[in-house]
Scaffold this motif. Sequence first.
Motif, PDB file in Angstrom:
ATOM      1  N   ALA A 200      47.824  32.677  25.510  1.00  0.00           N
ATOM      2  CA  ALA A 200      48.485  33.633  24.627  1.00  0.00           C
ATOM      3  C   ALA A 200      48.584  34.986  25.317  1.00  0.00           C
ATOM      4  CB  ALA A 200      47.719  33.771  23.321  1.00  0.00           C
ATOM      5  N   LEU A 201      47.646  35.237  26.224  1.00  0.00           N
ATOM      6  CA  LEU A 201      47.573  36.528  26.882  1.00  0.00           C
ATOM      7  C   LEU A 201      46.873  36.368  28.226  1.00  0.00           C
ATOM      8  CD1 LEU A 201      47.948  39.657  26.372  1.00  0.00           C
ATOM      9  CD2 LEU A 201      45.613  39.638  25.522  1.00  0.00           C
ATOM     10  N   VAL A 202      47.426  36.994  29.253  1.00  0.00           N
ATOM     11  CA  VAL A 202      46.781  37.052  30.569  1.00  0.00           C
ATOM     12  C   VAL A 202      46.766  38.511  30.979  1.00  0.00           C
ATOM     13  CG1 VAL A 202      46.883  36.345  32.999  1.00  0.00           C
ATOM     14  CG2 VAL A 202      47.621  34.749  31.216  1.00  0.00           C
ATOM     15  N   GLY A 203      45.577  39.001  31.362  1.00  0.00           N
ATOM     16  CA  GLY A 203      45.466  40.406  31.739  1.00  0.00           C
ATOM     17  C   GLY A 203      44.502  40.594  32.888  1.00  0.00           C
ATOM     18  N   PRO A 204      44.502  41.775  33.464  1.00  0.00           N
ATOM     19  CA  PRO A 204      43.606  42.040  34.596  1.00  0.00           C
ATOM     20  C   PRO A 204      42.143  41.962  34.170  1.00  0.00           C
ATOM     21  CG  PRO A 204      44.641  44.068  33.843  1.00  0.00           C
ATOM     22  CD  PRO A 204      45.267  42.951  33.062  1.00  0.00           C
ATOM     23  N   TRP A 205      41.294  41.605  35.111  1.00  0.00           N
ATOM     24  CA  TRP A 205      39.868  41.533  34.847  1.00  0.00           C
ATOM     25  C   TRP A 205      39.135  42.366  35.888  1.00  0.00           C
ATOM     26  CZ3 TRP A 205      37.220  40.977  30.828  1.00  0.00           C
ATOM     27  CH2 TRP A 205      35.851  40.710  30.871  1.00  0.00           C
ATOM     28  N   THR A 206      38.034  42.958  35.497  1.00  0.00           N
ATOM     29  CA  THR A 206      37.272  43.888  36.320  1.00  0.00           C
ATOM     30  C   THR A 206      36.509  43.176  37.432  1.00  0.00           C
ATOM     31  OG1 THR A 206      36.987  45.203  34.330  1.00  0.00           O
ATOM     32  CG2 THR A 206      35.575  45.743  36.186  1.00  0.00           C
ATOM     33  N   MET A 207      36.484  43.824  38.595  1.00  0.00           N
ATOM     34  CA  MET A 207      35.685  43.326  39.721  1.00  0.00           C
ATOM     35  C   MET A 207      34.215  43.611  39.448  1.00  0.00           C
ATOM     36  SD  MET A 207      37.397  42.108  42.303  1.00  0.00           S
ATOM     37  CE  MET A 207      38.245  42.468  43.791  1.00  0.00           C
ATOM     38  N   GLY A 208      33.372  42.757  39.989  1.00  0.00           N
ATOM     39  CA  GLY A 208      31.939  42.969  39.881  1.00  0.00           C
ATOM     40  C   GLY A 208      31.470  44.041  40.849  1.00  0.00           C
ATOM     41  N   ARG A 209      30.184  44.294  40.869  1.00  0.00           N
ATOM     42  CA  ARG A 209      29.618  45.334  41.736  1.00  0.00           C
ATOM     43  C   ARG A 209      29.838  45.057  43.220  1.00  0.00           C
ATOM     44  NH1 ARG A 209      25.410  48.706  39.123  1.00  0.00           N
ATOM     45  NH2 ARG A 209      25.350  48.075  36.961  1.00  0.00           N
ATOM     46  N   ASP A 210      29.916  43.777  43.582  1.00  0.00           N
ATOM     47  CA  ASP A 210      30.083  43.441  45.004  1.00  0.00           C
ATOM     48  C   ASP A 210      31.532  43.607  45.489  1.00  0.00           C
ATOM     49  OD1 ASP A 210      31.416  41.268  43.921  1.00  0.00           O
ATOM     50  OD2 ASP A 210      30.047  39.765  44.752  1.00  0.00           O
ATOM     51  N   LYS A 211      32.456  43.949  44.591  1.00  0.00           N
ATOM     52  CA  LYS A 211      33.877  44.186  44.898  1.00  0.00           C
ATOM     53  C   LYS A 211      34.583  42.947  45.444  1.00  0.00           C
ATOM     54  CE  LYS A 211      33.573  48.451  43.691  1.00  0.00           C
ATOM     55  NZ  LYS A 211      33.762  48.702  42.301  1.00  0.00           N
ATOM     56  N   LYS A 212      33.987  41.754  45.282  1.00  0.00           N
ATOM     57  CA  LYS A 212      34.615  40.507  45.707  1.00  0.00           C
ATOM     58  C   LYS A 212      34.774  39.549  44.534  1.00  0.00           C
ATOM     59  CE  LYS A 212      31.942  40.386  49.727  1.00  0.00           C
ATOM     60  NZ  LYS A 212      31.078  39.633  50.575  1.00  0.00           N
ATOM     61  N   ASN A 213      33.753  39.462  43.720  1.00  0.00           N
ATOM     62  CA  ASN A 213      33.736  38.517  42.613  1.00  0.00           C
ATOM     63  C   ASN A 213      34.008  39.239  41.291  1.00  0.00           C
ATOM     64  OD1 ASN A 213      32.964  36.075  44.042  1.00  0.00           O
ATOM     65  ND2 ASN A 213      31.077  37.196  44.497  1.00  0.00           N
ATOM     66  N   PRO A 214      34.446  38.490  40.285  1.00  0.00           N
ATOM     67  CA  PRO A 214      34.734  39.137  39.000  1.00  0.00           C
ATOM     68  C   PRO A 214      33.462  39.480  38.236  1.00  0.00           C
ATOM     69  CG  PRO A 214      35.016  36.771  38.804  1.00  0.00           C
ATOM     70  CD  PRO A 214      34.742  37.055  40.262  1.00  0.00           C
ATOM     71  N   LYS A 215      33.575  40.471  37.391  1.00  0.00           N
ATOM     72  CA  LYS A 215      32.488  40.804  36.475  1.00  0.00           C
ATOM     73  C   LYS A 215      32.318  39.606  35.527  1.00  0.00           C
ATOM     74  CE  LYS A 215      31.524  44.058  32.775  1.00  0.00           C
ATOM     75  NZ  LYS A 215      32.091  45.108  31.942  1.00  0.00           N
TER      76      LYS A 215
END
Length: 169
Positions: free
Chosen positions: A50-65
């Motif tokens: 229904a919805l696709v949106g950006p997701w935040t990077m985790g602290r390591d700047k490689k993997n997602p939060k």
Amino acid sequence: MQSDVVTEESPKIQEARLWRDNGWTARVIKNEDDDGWAVAMVKDGEPEPALVGPWTMGRDKKNPKPLDSTAFSTLVKTASEFVRRHEQQLHASLHQSIVVTVAQGSGLSARVTVRLDIVPDEDNPYATLSAKDDGDALLAELRVAPSFKLNRASALAWVESDFAKPATR
């Protein structure tokens, strides 16, 4: 994006990249357009998000939060509102209404509500044009092409023509 159709009996899941609860599934996915991440919200029983949106990077700047309860609740609320607005827009485009005032004898005027209700059938779409007076009594009703454009001028012309079938363009 591949999406499994989920049913109401689907188990609750709470993982870092996948949450399922309250009729929704949130799945964190790799953003195909860049190096970031996205989250897809799928309503149970639906094949597409229904919805696709950006997701935040985790602290390591490689993997997602990782997903959490607060984020999931916010995503469910946002996706639900998006679906509701889409349904309202669709309803408004399929069911239009205009009130026009027409002159009657002896200097009197009458208000007439003209409605266009479109039935978007895949094989045989059509629309119904109807007119009602102030007392909600049906004055006229006929089938028209689903492409009929209802506006103040077309409504007034139809009423003033004594509800003759409008010409097709």
